[in-house]
Design an enzyme around this catalytic site. Structure first.
Site, PDB file in Angstrom:
ATOM      1  N   HIS B 133      19.878 102.273  -7.808  1.00 45.29           N
ATOM      2  CA  HIS B 133      19.750 102.647  -8.843  1.00 45.29           C
ATOM      3  C   HIS B 133      21.085 103.742  -8.172  1.00 45.29           C
ATOM      4  CE1 HIS B 133      18.430 105.876 -11.413  1.00 45.29           C
ATOM      5  NE2 HIS B 133      17.655 104.821 -12.028  1.00 45.29           N
ATOM      6  N   ASP B 210      13.744 103.046  -1.316  1.00 44.87           N
ATOM      7  CA  ASP B 210      13.677 103.261  -3.391  1.00 44.87           C
ATOM      8  C   ASP B 210      12.413 102.245  -3.832  1.00 44.87           C
ATOM      9  OD1 ASP B 210      13.375 103.101  -5.638  1.00 44.87           O
ATOM     10  OD2 ASP B 210      15.581 103.803  -6.429  1.00 44.87           O
ATOM     11  N   GLN B 213      10.611 101.022  -8.225  1.00 41.65           N
ATOM     12  CA  GLN B 213      10.192  99.610  -8.956  1.00 41.65           C
ATOM     13  C   GLN B 213       9.329  98.175  -8.547  1.00 41.65           C
ATOM     14  OE1 GLN B 213      10.402  99.416 -12.258  1.00 41.65           O
ATOM     15  NE2 GLN B 213      12.435 100.769 -12.835  1.00 41.65           N
ATOM     16  N   LYS B 236       5.854 105.464 -13.408  1.00 37.49           N
ATOM     17  CA  LYS B 236       6.274 104.061 -13.963  1.00 37.49           C
ATOM     18  C   LYS B 236       5.390 103.165 -13.339  1.00 37.49           C
ATOM     19  CE  LYS B 236      11.355 104.644 -12.799  1.00 37.49           C
ATOM     20  NZ  LYS B 236      12.044 104.664 -13.678  1.00 37.49           N
ATOM     21  N   CYS B 374      21.305 102.899 -15.022  1.00 39.92           N
ATOM     22  CA  CYS B 374      21.730 103.687 -14.285  1.00 39.92           C
ATOM     23  C   CYS B 374      21.771 102.735 -12.896  1.00 39.92           C
ATOM     24  CB  CYS B 374      20.444 104.563 -13.482  1.00 39.92           C
ATOM     25  SG  CYS B 374      19.877 105.731 -14.856  1.00 39.92           S
TER      26      CYS B 374
HETATM   27  C1  LIG Z   1      15.053 101.657  -8.674  1.00 42.00           C
HETATM   28  C2  LIG Z   1      14.963 103.181  -9.658  1.00 42.00           C
HETATM   29  N1  LIG Z   1      15.463 103.873  -8.667  1.00 42.00           N
HETATM   30  C3  LIG Z   1      15.244 104.899  -8.978  1.00 42.00           C
HETATM   31  C4  LIG Z   1      14.935 105.432 -10.533  1.00 42.00           C
HETATM   32  C5  LIG Z   1      15.189 107.265 -10.605  1.00 42.00           C
HETATM   33  O1  LIG Z   1      13.520 107.383 -10.905  1.00 42.00           O
HETATM   34  P1  LIG Z   1      12.770 108.693 -11.902  1.00 42.00           P
HETATM   35  O2  LIG Z   1      14.036 109.130 -12.659  1.00 42.00           O
HETATM   36  O3  LIG Z   1      11.297 108.704 -11.785  1.00 42.00           O
HETATM   37  O4  LIG Z   1      13.615 109.925 -10.559  1.00 42.00           O
HETATM   38  C6  LIG Z   1      14.745 104.744 -11.600  1.00 42.00           C
HETATM   39  C7  LIG Z   1      13.935 105.009 -12.255  1.00 42.00           C
HETATM   40  O5  LIG Z   1      14.657 105.356 -12.864  1.00 42.00           O
HETATM   41  C8  LIG Z   1      14.628 103.277 -10.684  1.00 42.00           C
HETATM   42  O6  LIG Z   1      14.324 102.051 -11.224  1.00 42.00           O
END
Ligand SMILES: Cc1ncc(COP(=O)(O)O)c(C=O)c1O
Lengths: 150, 420
Positions: B133, B210, B213, B236, B374
């Protein structure tokens, strides 16, 4: 499903499948790119302007049915028109797709096929992407600029 | 609630119809249609237990954490530290002091990129993956460029897998940091984190995961993964927005310098220098998001009550069913064929742009994500401007997969004959 039928009218689908004025017309010395960072859609508009008249207008890019058809219909509507006519048409078009009150004096012609967008506020930016790019191209001196919806 | 979507259809473990009644938002209708929410990978809906925990904190227990001698402040502090302990249990971490509260995954990764910056020197390498992401990609790309380090990308294959050989090939004696997702938010691939971590450690690199998910979709035993940092977002995992957690290995918890400075993260402040608190307070400058932390604790405790194994199995079963159902439709292609899939899938419809598919689905009450998720570097590699993504949570049903498939069919028919 009526809203969907209103949105995806045959005219719109036709211009999506077979966009008119796709590509850069010869002599187009101005260009600008419209970019929607939310969805990644890009439309590049090329325009040849002489003495305040749009001599040629074309576009390229990858986008959804609404942004592609809007660019195609816009290009079709504005060949040979004056810049002031673009301004009035854009104002009326924007009012139509945002559910406002368009200037009754302005005839949208086939662009009226995009009126269904008013029921889908999430898609207004798709419908106006190419228009913002054209506006930037007309107002910027020769050369390229990028306008972003965000 | 609509009978059609309220059948008892969980293939495993719990009663979905019963569980759905715990989510107030699922009673919403969009025009004539019941809401079919298939966008939990973006943000999950909240069970009443979470909404009430947040509301109860504000109604009964609100005060600033670790700031006062009055009784309410003491209670708020206990609630906040209790939430940390609950999150540690959820992660499978023995020591809550290794869990720092952050705003979410994005902040956690930025915290790491900032606090690890000094360890990265010109000529070093930072390895990320094609499946990351933007929030686990851009901070490392920026750090590499600021430090004159090489930014290296481990490529995924056609199936959306990250082959171990690819990671091995991209590791070098100069690799300082390996950043990877536990689960791809775009394709649903579950990555072999501990296998990758073992190789990265052998090369002398730190491993940052990360888990945005991973946390919602997989049972976690963070210590067994043998990584150095694991981040996730509360929103999430059925919790509130504005809160998430960063688990740090004992070594990083001890060694990392502060990220932001200010109140709450100090021991003593002199005129010339300041003595910083130990982890986790060292990473939590400012008044903490106590209500959100309490809400997050309620969320992970709710998940544990339902059964995290059961939730994971339910979601994967729904996703696999959706893959099969969508692939049975002529003109629809599921993107990526990971051997291990969490509750996420991406697809494209021939002749129809993903945004238009999204709009047709929305008109049927089906909420999906259409776009680049993203993950623009991945989309470029796949040669797609965007995809449609459906993601599943504990509250989704087989009937909802059917609603999705029928709406996709309608989108396909509407655009049939379109440009390929
Ligand atoms: C795999 C992954 N990493 C990072 C993020 C970023 O998370 P957040 O926007 O809650 O900081 C997301 C979701 O938007 C995601 O799906």
């Amino acid at each position: 499903m009526n809203e969907l039928a209103e949105l995806y009218q045959q005219v719109l689908l036709d211009h999506y499948r077979s966009p008119r004025h796709f590509g850069r017309p010869a002599g187009a010395e101005r260009e600008a790119e419209g970019f929607n960072p939310l969805c990644g859609d890009r439309v590049k508009v090329y325009v040849d302007v002489e003495e305040g008249v749009i001599r040629a207008l074309g576009f390229e890019g990858s986008g959804c049915a609404i942004s592609t058809a809007s660019a195609s219909l816009m290009a079709e509507a504005l060949q040979g028109r004056r810049i002031e006519e673009f301004e009035r048409l854009f104002a009326a078009f924007r009012a139509t797709v945002t559910g406002g009150a368009p200037d009754r004096e302005v005839d949208l012609g086939k662009l009226a096929a995009l009126a269904g967008v008013a029921e889908f506020p999430m898609r207004v930016k798709c419908a106006t992407l190419a228009w913002h790019a054209l506006e930037a191209a007309l107002h910027s001196p020769a050369g390229g600029t990028t306008v972003s919806t965000e | 609630m609509e009978r059609a979507t309220a059948q008892r259809t969980a293939p495993t473990g719990f009663d979905v119809a019963e569980l759905r009644t715990e989510f107030p938002i699922l009673a919403r209708r969009l025009g004539p249609h019941p809401l079919v929410y298939l966008d939990s990978a973006a943000t999950a809906q909240k069970p009443r237990a979470v909404i009430e925990a947040v509301s109860r904190f504000y109604s009964e227990g609100n005060a600033s954490v670790a700031r006062g001698v009055h009784r309410l402040s003491g209670e708020a502090t206990a609630a906040y530290e209790g939430a940390r302990a609950a999150v540690a249990r959820f992660l499978g971490a023995a020591n809550p002091a290794q869990v720092a509260f952050v705003r979410g995954t994005t902040e956690a990764i930025n915290l790491l990129a900032a606090t690890l910056a000094e360890r990265v020197e010109a000529g070093d390498e930072i390895l990320v993956t094609r499946l990351d992401h933007h929030s686990n990609f851009v901070p490392w790309q920026r750090l590499a460029s600021q430090r004159g380090a090489r930014f290296v990308i481990a490529e995924c294959d056609e199936e959306g897998e990250l082959p171990l050989a690819e990671v091995e090939g991209k590791l070098s004696g100069r690799t300082r940091i390996v950043a990877l997702p536990h689960v791809s938010n775009a394709l649903g691939t579950v990555l072999p984190v501990s296998e990758i971590a073992a190789r990265a450690h052998a090369a002398g690199a730190l491993v940052v995961v990360d888990g945005a998910q991973g946390a919602p979709h997989l049972p976690l035993a963070v210590e067994a993964l043998d990584v150095d940092a694991y981040a996730f977002s509360g929103h999430k995992t059925y919790g509130p927005t504005g809160i998430g957690a960063l688990w740090l290995s004992p070594r990083l918890a001890r060694e990392l310098p502060p990220y932001q400075t200010g109140g709450g993260m100090i021991r003593t402040v002199g005129d010339e220098t300041t003595d910083f608190a130990e982890a986790p307070q060292r990473f939590e400058a400012g008044t903490p998001a106590a209500a959100e932390a309490v809400g997050l604790a309620a969320a992970v405790e709710w998940m544990a009550r339902v059964g995290i194994e059961a939730i994971a199995a339910h979601e994967t079963a729904l996703a696999e069913h959706a893959v099969a159902r969508l692939e049975s439709l002529d003109g629809v292609r599921v993107v990526g064929r990971p051997a291990r899939r969490a509750g996420v899938l991406s697809f494209v419809v021939e002749g129809a742009h993903p945004h238009d598919v999204g709009t047709v689905l929305d008109a049927a009450g089906v909420a999906v994500r259409a776009g680049h998720h993203c993950a623009q570097p991945l989309m470029r590699r796949l040669g797609l401007p965007a995809t449609v993504r459906a993601s599943f949570a504990a509250f989704n049903t087989v009937e909802e997969v059917e609603t999705l498939a029928r709406a996709v069919e309608r989108a396909r028919d509407l655009f049939r004959g379109g440009r390929g």
